[in-house]
Design a protein around this motif. Structure first.
Motif, mmCIF file in Angstrom:
data_model
loop_
_atom_site.group_PDB
_atom_site.id
_atom_site.type_symbol
_atom_site.label_atom_id
_atom_site.label_comp_id
_atom_site.label_asym_id
_atom_site.label_seq_id
_atom_site.Cartn_x
_atom_site.Cartn_y
_atom_site.Cartn_z
ATOM 1 N N GLY A 158 34.635 36.560 58.085
ATOM 2 C CA GLY A 158 33.693 37.667 58.054
ATOM 3 C C GLY A 158 32.897 37.701 56.774
ATOM 4 N N ASN A 159 33.541 37.430 55.639
ATOM 5 C CA ASN A 159 32.843 37.429 54.356
ATOM 6 C C ASN A 159 31.748 36.367 54.299
ATOM 7 N N LEU A 160 31.975 35.251 54.999
ATOM 8 C CA LEU A 160 30.979 34.170 54.992
ATOM 9 C C LEU A 160 29.855 34.417 55.998
ATOM 10 N N HIS A 237 27.111 34.664 37.561
ATOM 11 C CA HIS A 237 27.330 33.427 38.317
ATOM 12 C C HIS A 237 28.727 33.359 38.904
ATOM 13 N N THR A 238 28.804 32.803 40.142
ATOM 14 C CA THR A 238 30.063 32.380 40.723
ATOM 15 C C THR A 238 29.780 31.144 41.570
ATOM 16 N N HIS A 239 30.806 30.428 41.924
ATOM 17 C CA HIS A 239 30.591 29.263 42.784
ATOM 18 C C HIS A 239 31.839 29.029 43.632
ATOM 19 N N GLY A 240 31.683 28.262 44.685
ATOM 20 C CA GLY A 240 32.771 27.971 45.605
ATOM 21 C C GLY A 240 32.210 27.761 47.001
ATOM 22 N N VAL A 241 32.994 28.120 48.027
ATOM 23 C CA VAL A 241 32.521 28.053 49.406
ATOM 24 C C VAL A 241 31.471 29.143 49.586
ATOM 25 N N MET A 242 30.223 28.746 49.938
ATOM 26 C CA MET A 242 29.110 29.674 49.793
ATOM 27 C C MET A 242 28.342 29.835 51.090
ATOM 28 N N SER A 243 27.833 31.083 51.257
ATOM 29 C CA SER A 243 26.885 31.397 52.315
ATOM 30 C C SER A 243 25.998 32.518 51.787
ATOM 31 N N ILE A 244 24.898 32.799 52.510
ATOM 32 C CA ILE A 244 24.015 33.878 52.076
ATOM 33 C C ILE A 244 24.776 35.208 52.065
ATOM 34 N N GLN A 245 25.554 35.449 53.138
ATOM 35 C CA GLN A 245 26.286 36.707 53.228
ATOM 36 C C GLN A 245 27.301 36.847 52.094
ATOM 37 N N TYR A 246 27.981 35.775 51.771
ATOM 38 C CA TYR A 246 28.995 35.836 50.708
ATOM 39 C C TYR A 246 28.350 36.193 49.369
ATOM 40 N N CYS A 247 27.227 35.518 49.060
ATOM 41 C CA CYS A 247 26.539 35.767 47.787
ATOM 42 C C CYS A 247 25.985 37.197 47.757
ATOM 43 N N LEU A 248 25.433 37.655 48.899
ATOM 44 C CA LEU A 248 24.928 39.017 48.991
ATOM 45 C C LEU A 248 26.034 40.019 48.670
ATOM 46 N N ASN A 249 27.203 39.859 49.316
ATOM 47 C CA ASN A 249 28.320 40.771 49.068
ATOM 48 C C ASN A 249 28.735 40.761 47.603
ATOM 49 N N GLN A 262 22.124 28.429 44.891
ATOM 50 C CA GLN A 262 21.683 27.196 44.241
ATOM 51 C C GLN A 262 22.675 26.074 44.473
ATOM 52 N N TYR A 263 22.136 24.913 44.737
ATOM 53 C CA TYR A 263 22.907 23.660 44.785
ATOM 54 C C TYR A 263 24.079 23.742 45.766
ATOM 55 N N SER A 264 23.866 24.439 46.877
ATOM 56 C CA SER A 264 24.763 24.559 48.033
ATOM 57 C C SER A 264 26.018 25.393 47.811
ATOM 58 N N SER A 265 26.466 25.537 46.567
ATOM 59 C CA SER A 265 27.749 26.218 46.337
ATOM 60 C C SER A 265 27.719 27.231 45.200
ATOM 61 N N ARG A 285 16.201 23.005 49.524
ATOM 62 C CA ARG A 285 16.448 22.283 50.768
ATOM 63 C C ARG A 285 17.919 22.026 51.064
ATOM 64 N N MET A 286 18.853 22.422 50.181
ATOM 65 C CA MET A 286 20.268 22.075 50.363
ATOM 66 C C MET A 286 20.971 23.112 51.244
ATOM 67 N N ALA A 287 21.730 22.621 52.211
ATOM 68 C CA ALA A 287 22.493 23.506 53.100
ATOM 69 C C ALA A 287 23.665 24.122 52.342
ATOM 70 N N CYS A 288 23.971 25.363 52.685
ATOM 71 C CA CYS A 288 25.135 26.032 52.065
ATOM 72 C C CYS A 288 26.408 25.312 52.499
ATOM 73 N N ASN A 289 27.320 25.110 51.552
ATOM 74 C CA ASN A 289 28.559 24.398 51.912
ATOM 75 C C ASN A 289 29.492 25.250 52.770
ATOM 76 N N GLY A 290 29.260 26.570 52.815
ATOM 77 C CA GLY A 290 30.083 27.430 53.639
ATOM 78 C C GLY A 290 29.449 27.794 54.958
ATOM 79 N N LYS A 291 28.157 27.418 55.143
ATOM 80 C CA LYS A 291 27.457 27.715 56.389
ATOM 81 C C LYS A 291 26.278 26.752 56.476
ATOM 82 N N LYS A 292 26.488 25.677 57.200
ATOM 83 C CA LYS A 292 25.566 24.546 57.158
ATOM 84 C C LYS A 292 24.187 24.857 57.704
#
Length: 1483
Positions: A158-160, A237-249, A262-265, A285-292
């Protein structure tokens, strides 16, 4: 969905820094209890292993949709939906402080502190969609690594931003936007338990168990692709398994307006963007590593979005000073700190405030400001995590609110077993006629006992009234208070109810567990209750229901009094009644509300109130937002206040029984039950009790302005201001039976209470447990029993330790009980039902056991009236019982209003120190009776010592002894005064049996106020000294300590106090004992004081402040330790000419001419009560309370002068670790010399002329630091700083017939005791010197040398062990400690020597506790078991020591030497055979 940051202020209480803001109250949580755990976890999910606290763990489990959180071993957080399968433990098993908040408890080893997360069964349920097939072409495409249980997997997906989560093969979590492309599987295919939660199912092999995540796509505004740089465009800043929703939260939680991927993660947050310009859209142009299927920027490119919220505003509460012991206690984060991430971190752990410091540190806490406010300019460092923000300074915090939103939720268990909805009808039921029971006498009370009855999970008696240390009486008291008719005891549990017998009666043998609080009583068995009637009638047990009523957020009944697993109608009604409210309302099974009116939202249907009470499943406790309302029948009248009174750290009212939900009537009831006359409410939530008030003065009512936490319509004082009320009962009068020995097999068997003990709370505890007697011991232990005195009685003076909870009361001593009656027998603990007459007769040799009468021959309830024949010291009185008070209480006389002092100045016989003549003395009938000093004496010194003790005359004998008295000549004149003074050979100090008498220049007459009764609770509260006392010595000592009155008692005891006549006047003939230190005076009698009013006048002394100390002392000169008061310390420092006095640790006095080099401390640190007056404060541990002495002695050096082996200043006054300019000045001035010199860092010399060898050509020759004050210089090797003492040349005394060329020779070697055969002079060339011969030294001649016998403990009173030797002597120990630079030496256990600079923290002992002979000197005592005999290592200190009395006699002979007359002719020559030097001959 737009995320909105909810800012919720928590209820406010008075702030530590009321000038800045109103402080907040931290969220509190009611634990469901302490529960055992095992390897197969009670709460199955280990959610976190890190620094945690209650708020954090509870919030983590809540977000995972678990109903319960358990915290274990300070740092482990477990989650689950049920708990308790391994049983409940005592709360003491959960004693670990939370790693992230030391004010909270986080379980223990293999024990969970369990809390409800607030979720209902429905809220905690997860929606399953079934079992579905998976293949290599994944049905749910994204594999989410991490902890795999159903809740964690659903949350991560759900977070992703995924709508579905699937669990597979027990250990895999997959996420996706759709499911089912490979078809549905059989439910039986999804049967593999989750690897981390065996109670859940996590799919099967190639089978997903699918859940809906409840994710709803949120609206977000894409802004564009923007360039980034190493100085980041968006700072957080944070990084890890990333998606738009995760970063928004992530960024919304931290209060940012924009986020970038940035930079997928990588995820960045900030409140502005674009300072490096916009990039092309193609460059992101890079796909999110948590949501391709989503874009997450690229290298140095941010895909920037708006979060949908405005940037968080931060309003600083100010810049505040910090120290090593942190103002905000928890360091939450360091490094890339900014206001946003620090706020989020502290809020996540439930803290109210956060502070940013030194650009890179984030601290959290629930209060702030204890070190004071700093200048705003001190908090100007840019945050490492955001250069546009300021993050405090070096040891300065910028303080902010976290704006914590507390998820309190509800602790209700809606999944508990359901029962019928009818209200309990058993209130009207009586016991069946065949269950009449039988009456038993249990500790003075008749109780109806019904037998041993079976119990089950659905309890026979439904309310658990108490779990812990219990007995029959205590359980009865609990259930009576709740107004239940019956009570049952089962092991350590007490149950209450209004009917019983549901599961039938069992055999009596099934109830065989002894009560934990009374081994003579039975407390049921496993699932069996011993069942009794409480004495509450059917009518008394009836409750008055008023109906079911609607509630809302603005509560109908405004006060939430308590919540949790103990809520029942009875417990809620009792609590509201105690708080003084007319109505009580129970809601949602586990909440209790109180108020004086109800129904403003209307009546609800009765069926809306359907929740079973958490504390009594047979009762109904409202429903969701529905109150079951009852009348309390409380007396809601409140008496008029006696006023608003100031309080201080040493409290005006002595005992605090409660902090919490407070009202005026609740506090009055608490104080009434404890036996106090007055109650004081303070700080909105505190209750204080006492029998007097007002010592700090009355103030305007406006100072008492805080609303009561338990009754918002009432005012409960202010910050350190009490609203005072009468409790409604008179003061309890405690009648002691005396002081009694105790042993490891206790005289009174039950330990009821430890810690802040008072007579009041100990009596209350033992009354509630049903015991006849209570005993207070060692200041902090409370024991109970039904008989006492199996180990015998001792003198009352030995039970003198102040109670830890009330310093004005005495609570026994180590292994000694003060015994009292509880008054058991009444249903009301505020009443005594009978008077017991105490006696203090000594026990017989076969110690009587005092107990209740039996049906056989009566046994007396107090020690026998026929005293045994006991041997007493020849001068010791027979112990006499304290008298009962008369019917009319005596008028207590207060020192502040008594101006009739007991001393009058007479016309002095002569002005100045003038020789009267030579007179005979008799060793058995002294002409001047008070021997005050033996050693290196001078005429001036002896006269000064006698003048300070208010004597008219001073007499010197044998060259070394100083006597004082008010008359002389009763043995006639003498011509044998021919011996030179050991302190100055130019003076004559009597003869072998003759005294040279001088006037002291003063003449006083001491007049007693009369003879007054004393008792164990003491008329004059402070035992100051004991031993060879005189009236004059006691008078001076109490005056120096700052007391109005001195009392002499029992020939050898000196008491001080500020009031007297508590117990009335005695016949003058009862004060008939001669003083041990002056046989010409009377020192009271047995339990009788001769009282004197001292010259002390109260002076308003305002401390400069509380200042930190260090091992290199701020005030360098430690001048006194032991019995301490503010006046005593100021006087000591004044006498030495110092500008400042500092009191530390309750018992130490330091002096100096400057202070503050280690900084100022919080004033609350300097609140330790003075050992000599517990109403005064004497600093704290490592902190000085500083006072100005108001003296300014200007001791100016006359220069640096050369010395040689034939000394320039001939009298060696001091040597050792305590030498400094001030001490040398005082000593040489005392001896009557005009000049003094300090040399070699640790030597002090005196003389009447100086400069024989000239002034030093190099001032650096005098640059050695003084051993006793490193801020001063004390000469050098054969070079001395010379000073004038300030005495005039007229004060020099040279006895008639002695040449002024006679050398003043010798050292100030203290020869204590003994008789001088003769003193002569010897000439060699032109030099004349004096020699001394000592013949017999007897112990009975000794002045009291020792400070006395003092208790020791594992954490040593004197911390350094110098030696342990089989041949230990006093002398060897003193010399070892002096060599090591310590002020005091202590001998213990015959062979041990301990050293230190302070002593007495565990208190004094009677001299018989120091009863072990020295290993190397069998005639002398060297302490005892855990008992030190204390000596000063500085011989100069021995002049004023008056504490210990040495009873034994030792005879030693020292070699006789040859004497010469003035012309060099020999007088005599002989030698003795003795080879042993007297132990108190110090060199």
């Amino acid at each position: 969905m737009r995320f909105v940051l909810l800012l919720c202020l928590v209820a406010a209480v008075a702030s530590q820094d009321s000038t800045t803001e109103e402080a907040l109250k931290a969220p509190t949580y009611t634990s469901l209890g302490c529960y055992r755990d095992t390897g197969e976890r009670d709460l199955p999910l280990k959610a976190e292993v890190k620094a945690t606290d209650v708020y954090r763990c509870r919030d983590v489990c809540r977000k995972l949709k678990y109903r319960y959180a358990g915290i274990q071993a300070a740092s482990y957080c477990f989650c689950g939906n049920r708990y308790g399968r391994y049983g409940k433990s005592a709360n003491t098993k959960c004693a670990s402080k939370c790693a992230a908040n030391k004010e909270q408890i986080c379980g223990g080893g293999w024990h969970n502190s369990v809390y409800a997360t607030g979720l209902t069964v429905e809220q905690a349920s997860l929606k399953t969609l079934g079992c579905f097939i998976d293949t290599g072409d994944r049905d749910l495409p994204f594999h989410s690594a991490g902890t795999t249980d159903v809740n964690s997997c659903v949350k991560r997906c759900g977070n992703l931003g995924y709508k579905y989560a699937g669990l597979q093969a027990g250990a895999y979590c997959f996420c996706g936007k759709s499911y089912g492309k490979h078809g549905k599987a059989l439910d039986a295919d999804c049967a593999t338990p989750c690897s981390v939660n065996k109670k859940q199912i996590c799919g099967g092999t190639w089978r997903n168990l699918i859940y809906e995540t409840e994710y709803t796509p949120s609206k977000r505004t894409y802004i564009g692709c923007f360039i980034d740089s190493s100085a980041r465009d968006l700072p957080e800043h944070t990084h890890g398994v990333m998606s738009i929703q995760y970063c928004l939260n992530y960024c919304i939680k931290r209060g940012y307006k924009y986020f970038g991927l940035q930079y997928s993660s990588h995820c960045f947050c900030g409140n502005t963007y674009g300072r490096y310009g916009k990039g092309t859209e193609a460059s992101c142009r890079m796909a999110c590593n948590g949501k391709k299927d989503e874009i997450c920027g690229a290298g140095w490119r941010n895909s920037v979005y708006a979060t949908g919220i405005e940037s968080m505003e931060f309003t600083s509460l100010g810049c505040y000073i910090d120290k090593g012991t942190r103002d905000l206690p928890w360091l939450a984060k360091s490094g890339a700190v900014n206001l946003n991430n620090c706020r989020y971190k502290c809020a996540a752990y439930g803290y109210l405030y956060f502070g940013v410091q030194n650009s890179n540190a984030c601290f959290c806490g629930n209060s702030y400001g204890r070190y004071g406010k700093g200048a705003d300019s001190s908090c100007n460092k840019a945050c490492v995590g955001d250069k546009d923000q300021k993050c405090g300074g070096y040891y300065f915090n910028s303080i902010y609110r976290t704006n914590l939103k507390a998820h309190m939720g509800t602790a209700s268990d809606h999944s508990a077993q359901e029962g019928s909805n009818h209200l309990e009808r058993s209130l009207e039921q009586s016991v069946n006629s065949d269950r009449t029971g039988k009456l038993l006498d249990i500790s003075e009370m008749k109780m109806r006992y019904f037998g041993c009855f079976k119990d089950a999970g659905e309890r026979d008696l439904p309310q658990r009234g108490f779990l812990g240390t219990v007995d029959v009486h205590y359980c009865r008291w609990v259930c009576r208070g709740l107004r239940y008719r019956y009570f049952g005891l089962q092991s350590t549990s007490c149950f209450c109810g209004n009917h019983f017998g549901k599961y039938g009666q069992g055999a009596e043998g099934s109830c065989s567990i002894k009560c934990s609080a009374n081994k003579n009583q039975m407390c049921g068995g496993g699932w069996y209750n011993n069942l009794y009637a409480s004495g509450i009638t059917v009518e008394e047990a009836k409750l008055t229901p008023l109906g079911c009523y609607v509630d809302k957020g603005d509560r109908d009944l405004p006060i939430l009094s308590f919540s949790g697993s103990t809520v029942s109608i009875n417990s809620c009604v009792k609590t509201c009644r105690d708080l003084g409210f007319k109505y009580a309302g129970t809601q949602a099974a586990s909440y209790c509300f109180c108020g004086d009116k109800y129904g403003r939202y209307g009546k609800a249907t009765d069926s809306d109130c359907h929740s079973r009470c958490s504390g009594n499943r047979r009762q109904i406790c409202g429903g969701g937002w529905r109150n079951s309302v009852y009348a309390t029948h409380a007396d809601i009248s409140v008496p008029s206040t006696l006023g608003c009174y100031k309080d201080q750290a040493v409290r005006d009212l002595t005992e605090r029984p409660m902090v919490g939900k407070m009202s005026i009537n609740r506090c009055r009831k608490l104080c009434r039950e404890l036996g106090y006359k007055y109650a004081g409410v303070q700080y909105s939530n505190q209750c204080w009790c006492g029998n007097s008030y007002g010592r700090y003065g009355k103030v305007a009512e406006s100072y008492c302005n805080l609303k009561c936490t338990g009754h918002k319509d009432q005012i409960c004082g202010g910050a350190l201001y009490n609203h005072i009320y009468e409790s409604g009962k008179p003061e309890f009068v405690f009648k002691s039976f005396g002081c009694f020995n105790d042993k490891s097999v206790r005289d009174l068997p039950f330990l009821a209470k430890t810690g802040a003990i008072t007579l009041n709370n100990c009596r209350q505890a033992c009354w509630r447990y049903g015991y006849k007697y209570f005993g207070v011991q060692n200041s902090n232990h409370c024991f109970c029993g039904d008989k006492y005195n199996r180990y015998g009685q001792v003198e009352d003076v030995r039970c003198q330790k102040p109670c830890q909870g009330n310093k004005e009361q005495t609570c026994g001593d180590a292994w000694l009980n003060n015994i009292y009656a509880t008054g058991i027998g009444s249903n009301d603990e505020t009443e005594y039902i009978k008077e017991e007459v105490p006696t203090t007769e000594a026990p017989t040799t076969q110690a009587p056991v005092t107990e209740a009468p039996t049906t056989q021959a009566p046994v007396t309830e107090a020690p026998t009236t026929q005293a045994p024949v006991t041997e007493a010291p020849t001068e010791a009185p027979v112990t006499q019982a304290p008298e009962a008070p008369t019917t009319k209480a005596p008028e207590v006389i207060e020192g502040g209003g008594d101006n009739e002092i007991s001393i009058e100045e007479e016309t002095a016989p002569d002005s100045g120190v003038t020789e009267v003549g030579c007179y005979n003395n008799n060793e058995n009938d002294r002409d001047l009776p008070d021997l005050v000093f033996t050693g290196s004496v001078t005429i001036q010194m002896c006269a000064k010592m006698c003048a300070e003790r208010f004597y008219k005359y001073a007499a010197l004998q044998a060259g070394v002894q100083c006597f004082c008295g008010d008359s002389y000549g009763k043995h006639g004149a003498s011509t044998e005064c021919n011996l030179r003074c050991r302190g100055n050979a130019q003076q004559i100090c009597g003869g072998k049996s003759s005294i040279t008498v001088y006037t002291t220049s003063v003449a006083w007459r001491l007049t007693s106020k009369g003879c007054f009764v004393d008792k164990p609770a003491r008329d004059l509260t402070r035992l100051a000294i004991s031993g060879a006392i005189s009236v004059n010595l006691c008078f001076k000592h109490c005056q120096d300590l700052g007391y109005y009155y001195a009392g002499v008692q029992n020939s050898a005891q000196c008491f001080c106090g500020n009031r007297y006549n508590l117990y009335g006047r005695a016949d003058e003939t009862q004060c008939n004992m001669k003083c041990r230190g002056n046989k010409a005076q009377i020192c009271g009698g047995a339990w009788r004081n001769n009282v004197y009013r001292t010259n002390f006048k109260a002076t308003s002394r305002t401390a400069i402040g509380c200042y930190k100390d260090s091992t290199d002392r701020d005030l360098p000169d430690l001048v006194e330790t032991g019995l301490m008061t503010v006046d005593l310390c100021i006087n000591k420092c004044s006498e030495l000419g110092y500008k400042y006095a500092g009191l530390q640790g309750g018992n130490a006095c330091y002096c100096g001419d400057s202070y503050g080099r280690y900084g100022k401390g919080d004033s609350t640190v300097c609140t330790k009560a003075c050992t000599g007056n517990n109403k005064q404060m004497c600093g704290g541990a490592g902190y000085n309370l500083i006072f100005d002495t108001s003296v300014a002695v200007n001791i100016q050096s006359l220069g640096c002068y050369v010395d040689q082996t034939k000394r320039d200043l001939p009298f060696w006054a001091l040597k050792g670790a305590k030498v400094n300019v001030n001490r040398c000045w005082k000593t040489c001035r005392l001896y009557g010399f005009l000049y003094f010199g300090v040399q070699n860092g640790d030597e002090c010399r005196c003389g009447n002329k100086y400069g024989a060898y000239g002034k030093s050509s190099n001032t650096d020759d005098c640059n050695m630091k003084c051993s006793g004050n490193k801020a001063q210089t004390c000469g050098g090797s054969f070079a001395q700083n010379i000073y004038a003492t300030g005495l005039h040349s007229e004060s020099v005394i040279i006895s008639q017939g002695i040449s002024t060329s006679t050398t003043i020779s010798g050292d100030k070697d203290e020869i204590i005791g003994g008789n001088i055969t003769s003193i002569g002079s010897r000439s060699s060339g032109n030099e004349t010197s004096i020699e001394y011969m000592w013949s017999i030294i007897t112990y009975t001649d000794l002045l009291p040398l020792s400070f006395g016998c003092y208790k020791d403990a594992a954490n040593r009173d004197l911390p350094v062990k110098a030696a342990s030797a089989g041949d230990m002597t006093v002398k060897s120990c003193v010399m070892m400690c002096e060599k090591k630079g310590f002020a005091f030496a202590g001998l213990q256990n015959s062979i041990e020597c301990w050293c230190g600079n302070q002593f007495g923290r565990y208190g004094p002992l009677s001299s018989d506790k120091c009863n072990k002979a020295c290993g190397g000197q069998s005639e002398v005592m060297c302490g005892g078991d855990w008992a030190n005999t204390i000596f000063s290592t500085s011989i100069g200190e021995l002049q004023t020591i008056v504490y210990n009395y040495m009873p034994k006699t030792i005879v030693h002979t020292i070699t006789t030497i040859t004497y010469y007359d003035e012309n060099g002719n020999p007088i005599s020559s002989s030698t003795s055979t003795s080879t042993e030097e007297h132990p108190y001959y110090y060199k």
